[in-house]
Design an enzyme around this catalytic site. Sequence first.
Site, PDB file in Angstrom:
ATOM      1  N   TYR A  12      53.650  36.675 103.412  1.00 16.51           N
ATOM      2  CA  TYR A  12      53.732  38.027 103.960  1.00 16.51           C
ATOM      3  C   TYR A  12      54.198  37.988 105.419  1.00 16.51           C
ATOM      4  O   TYR A  12      53.605  37.322 106.258  1.00 16.51           O
ATOM      5  CB  TYR A  12      52.381  38.741 103.903  1.00 16.51           C
ATOM      6  CG  TYR A  12      51.852  39.021 102.518  1.00 16.51           C
ATOM      7  CD1 TYR A  12      52.657  38.947 101.383  1.00 16.51           C
ATOM      8  CD2 TYR A  12      50.522  39.388 102.328  1.00 16.51           C
ATOM      9  CE1 TYR A  12      52.157  39.203 100.120  1.00 16.51           C
ATOM     10  CE2 TYR A  12      50.015  39.658 101.064  1.00 16.51           C
ATOM     11  CZ  TYR A  12      50.833  39.559  99.968  1.00 16.51           C
ATOM     12  OH  TYR A  12      50.331  39.821  98.716  1.00 16.51           O
ATOM     13  N   HIS A  47      49.313  32.087  94.154  1.00 12.80           N
ATOM     14  CA  HIS A  47      49.957  33.402  94.158  1.00 12.80           C
ATOM     15  C   HIS A  47      50.635  33.744  92.834  1.00 12.80           C
ATOM     16  O   HIS A  47      50.723  34.909  92.447  1.00 12.80           O
ATOM     17  CB  HIS A  47      50.988  33.453  95.291  1.00 12.80           C
ATOM     18  CG  HIS A  47      51.251  34.826  95.807  1.00 12.80           C
ATOM     19  ND1 HIS A  47      51.711  35.064  97.082  1.00 12.80           N
ATOM     20  CD2 HIS A  47      51.141  36.045  95.240  1.00 12.80           C
ATOM     21  CE1 HIS A  47      51.860  36.364  97.269  1.00 12.80           C
ATOM     22  NE2 HIS A  47      51.534  36.986  96.169  1.00 12.80           N
TER      23      HIS A  47
END
Length: 307
Positions: A51, A113
């Site tokens: 991110y 993830h």
Amino acid sequence: MDTRTIGSLTVSLVGLGCNNFGMRMDEAATQAVVDACFDNGITLFDTADVYGGGLSEEFLGKALGERRREAVVATKFGSGRAEHGGRPDYVKECCEASLRRLGTDVIDLYQIHRPDDTTPHEDTLGALNDLVTEGKVREIGCSNFDGTRIDGAEKAAADRGTARYVTVQNQLSLLDRRGEADLLAACERHGLGILPYFPLASGMLTGKYRRDAEPPAGTRLAGVPAERRERAMSDKAFDVVERLEEFATAEGHTILELAMSWLAGLPSMASVIAGATSPDQVRANAASVGWRLSADERAEVDRRSAR
């Protein structure tokens, strides 16, 4: 704010998704949102190493500052590589980098993830178990795993006696219920807590977007490519949104409250991960899970959310 337990952790029923940090938000805006979270009982902060190219973790770590021990910090690894994201050496490399960026000595919840089907579950779990043993990670979780992968990981952990996943973070909302039944069943089998991401469908379930109208400036969908925006704001999506909004209004609630409270009432729900770019959004999210839907109300929501 209600709390739930995942493994050894106690988390707020509403969590903050930090994917805006370092992309749509600078350090000052991040600080304001984090402070608002503490003020409103939100203590779970979910980020990832990808991110903002790592800035999300950096901004979050700085914003938490001396209040780090009051927070449950969750981050993720394994999405920034096309393959082998679960390879043991890569897992440990990513963990060290995240610890540095977060400015902490331990990650409360460390999640893979996305699946890495080229690396055996045993290898990834072995590396994660080492991190737990070393005190660098408290609990581990997975993201974007279907029931078959969850079953495989659970068996691998049991066979090898390693740490096991305690959460699964998958996309789930009243506008995207694909995989819901499979996810709920797998979590029930193995006692995993669910962390749904995109619970508001990029804002479609907040009431801020209207059919045949341009998305308001500064909103998430205003800043995405046209093809993605058209897909998210399709007539079929608005058919569902408008049916749900009509129901929520008749019951004296907003569509935001319906979307969040529906998720909060699902079996195995741990924390609803919702993003926010302002303190006002934090306050709205924190207050949105108080509607305890009856069985009849949930049945009506099922009918109205059918695509």
